[in-house]
Enzyme design. Structure first.
Site, PDB file in Angstrom:
ATOM      1  N   GLU A 201     -87.841  16.362  21.208  1.00 26.23           N
ATOM      2  CA  GLU A 201     -88.481  15.049  21.067  1.00 26.23           C
ATOM      3  C   GLU A 201     -90.006  15.161  20.937  1.00 26.23           C
ATOM      4  OE1 GLU A 201     -85.320  12.084  23.264  1.00 26.23           O
ATOM      5  OE2 GLU A 201     -86.905  12.931  24.516  1.00 26.23           O
ATOM      6  N   GLU A 277     -78.196  13.240  20.757  1.00 23.94           N
ATOM      7  CA  GLU A 277     -77.960  12.652  22.069  1.00 23.94           C
ATOM      8  C   GLU A 277     -77.453  11.231  21.887  1.00 23.94           C
ATOM      9  OE1 GLU A 277     -81.267  12.796  24.730  1.00 23.94           O
ATOM     10  OE2 GLU A 277     -81.565  14.960  24.524  1.00 23.94           O
TER      11      GLU A 277
END
Length: 589
Positions: A201, A277
């Site tokens: 991320e 995710e």
């Protein structure tokens, strides 16, 4: 002792020369492919992402993934959880790799016991799962400092997650050790690892455009040859894309799915879609609600992900526990530390039990499979042991532990934190001693302020605007070696009115084969529990977590030593239950 040389054997040189010539002629006629082991002959291409679908060698491949972190699950239970993953219909395990646990001190590495990454990956292969590794170096994962070692912050100029020299030098040394273990586990080397994620991320952080290319090169230079991925949420996807690396997305809602997949198509064209995710639940913070996501909503979103032509990874399939002091924190408008349980309202519970999500997803995946799924393993037994009444006591001031509270002459006068920065000290006639107990409740694991996570007292302490000096500082980290220094003569019977903070010691009797259980500290307020030297983590009566998971694998038949550090108030007993108590629920989406 006799010796020999070429001169004693005049025909030796000629013999060696003839052997080389014959060998050369034979090798020219050999089929080199026949020298490759059978299990490697068809492993040339690995996982590919060049068209609309993933391809594993020459076959279309869908990633049905689930996340489970080896460092949050007792090693004795790894196989149980992995078998349950396979029986649910998943084909791929994903796991983060926590740098801070593998290198707790600079240059000292630990890949043993519950941190045996190689054993975990090979066990996944044994039960029939492929593996995607997420080695960071930053992993978020609701773990202290996002998995970065706190000793990095000893450098006053440290700039985490950048190409700052002090950071990259540390990453290079860590990757040298880590990748030497990972490389043989790759698919093209005969192992189960089909892909590796580059950082985590980074698009939502993005402080150095040279950083992600550096991490990619660091992986490739150390022998990583499998498919590389990035992983970003809605806030960071636009900046998280990296040349030569497949971008994947993190999300929870179907609305995000449509928007993010459209964006991926615009930036990387027709390539396989992957939700790295899909959040099956959420983590909890002390003082907040227990977060829950309805199982029907999970089923609908997973179905929508597949209908969109995307592979997926369930984050989390099994959350486990933030044993010890590994939990992270969030600090945006206010500081919130994460609870000990990483149950996450995941597909399996913290103790590995089945949920409605498991049943619904398994039925759904079974309908897609075309072949029967493995039979799910039986649940591990649970026991509600008899209540434990602590027998012995040791004042903090005799042990000289430190965390974050202010005392005068061992009497607590209040608490300081991020919000409350001043406290009144009562006037006491005569000589007084000021004692400050400092607790690190968890470093921030996500956000722009990770460089500011130095813990402890890092500036002056003022009394009426005058700085206080010459403190005597004790740094006792509550590790096993610390408690080993407590001799039997150190402890005393519990007084009628014990002074706090204090340690309490008592025996847990296990008559038969040990089973999992949950400790309930009703009447206690805030502290940490150790069983047979294992740190189960923090408890705090502000909730939402009301019990601590105690794995049966960490108990012994007979007497087990239970040690509690309590900051404020002790209850009369410690209770045990077969089911966890997680406080009030909050449904969210």
């Amino acid at each position: 002792m006799s010796t020999w040389s070429v001169r004693r054997r005049p025909g030796r040189t000629l013999g060696i020369l003839l052997l080389v010539i014959v060998g050369f002629l034979v090798v020219r006629r050999l089929n080199w492919r026949s020298l490759i082991p059978l299990w490697l002959r068809h492993r040339h291409k690995g996982l590919q992402a060049n068209g609309q679908n993933f391809m594993l060698e020459d076959s279309t491949f869908w990633i049905f993934g689930g996340s489970m972190h080896y460092f949050r699950v007792p090693k004795e239970y790894w196989k149980d959880r992995l078998l349950k993953m396979r029986a649910c219909g998943l084909n791929t395990l994903t796991t983060y790799i926590p740098w801070n646990l593998h290198e707790p001190e600079r240059g000292k590495f630990d890949f043993s016991g519950n941190l045996d990454l190689e054993a975990f990956v090979l066990m996944a292969e044994e039960v029939g799962l492929w593996v995607i590794l997420r080695p960071g170096p930053y992993i978020c994962s609701e773990i202290d400092l996002g998995g970065l070692p706190s000793w990095l912050l000893q450098d006053p100029g440290m700039k985490l997650r950048t190409t700052y020299k002090g950071f990259t030098e540390a990453v290079d040394l860590y990757f040298d050790h880590l990748m030497s273990r990972v490389v043989p586990l790759q698919y093209k080397h005969g192992g189960p690892v089909i892909a590796v994620q580059v950082e985590n991320e980074y698009g939502s952080y993005y402080k150095d455009p040279a950083y992600m290319p550096y991490i990619k090169k660091a992986l490739e230079n150390r022998g990583i040859v499998e498919l590389l991925l990035t992983s970003d949420n809605r806030d960071g996807l636009s900046k998280g894309v990296l040349d030569g690396v497949l971008a994947t997305i993190n999300l929870q809602s179907q609305q995000d799915l449509q928007a993010l997949t459209t964006f991926l198509l615009s930036v990387q064209g027709v390539r396989p879609k992957m939700v790295m995710e899909y959040w099956t639940g959420w983590f909890d913070s002390w003082g907040g609600p227990h977060n829950i996501l309805d199982s029907s909503e999970v089923l609908k979103t997973v179905s929508a992900i597949l209908d969109a032509g995307s592979s997926f990874n369930l984050y989390m399939f099994h959350g486990g526990t933030n044993f010890g002091f590994i939990n992270g924190a969030m600090h945006f408008s206010e500081y919130k530390s994460d609870v000990t349980s990483y149950d996450y309202d995941a597909v399996l519970t913290e103790a590995g039990d089945y949920t409605a999500k498991y049943v619904k997803l398994r039925d759904f995946f079974s309908s897609l499979s075309g072949v029967p799924l493995p039979i799910p393993p039986d649940l591990l037994p649970k026991t509600a042991y008899e209540p434990l009444r602590p027998s012995f006591y040791l004042s903090l001031w005799d042990a000289l532990q430190y965390m974050e509270v202010v005392f005068v002459n061992t009497v607590s006068i209040g608490f300081l934190d991020y919000e409350k920065k001043e406290i009144g000290i009562p006037l006491i006639q005569g000589y007084t001693i000021l004692r400050i107990l400092v607790e690190n409740r968890g470093r921030v694991n996500y956000g722009d302020n990770i460089d500011d996570q130095r813990k402890g007292i890092i500036g002056n302490i003022y009394l009426n605007d005058s700085p206080l000096k010459k403190f005597k500082i004790y740094s006792l980290d509550m590790k096993e070696k610390f408690f080993q220094r407590f001799s039997s003569g150190t402890w005393s019977p519990i007084p009628d009115a014990p002074a706090f903070p204090a340690f309490f010691l008592g025996p847990l009797s296990v008559a038969f084969s040990p089973s999992d259980t949950f400790m309930k500290l009703e009447g206690w307020e805030k502290g940490v529990v150790f069983v047979n030297g294992r740190n189960l983590g923090r408890y705090w009566n502000i909730g939402p977590q009301e019990t601590l998971y105690l794995p049966g694998a960490w108990l012994e038949q007979g007497l087990n030593k239970v040690l509690v550090f309590e900051e404020k108030m002790a209850g009369p007993v410690i209770q045990f239950t077969e089911t966890p108590h997680l406080g009030r629920n909050q449904y969210f989406n």
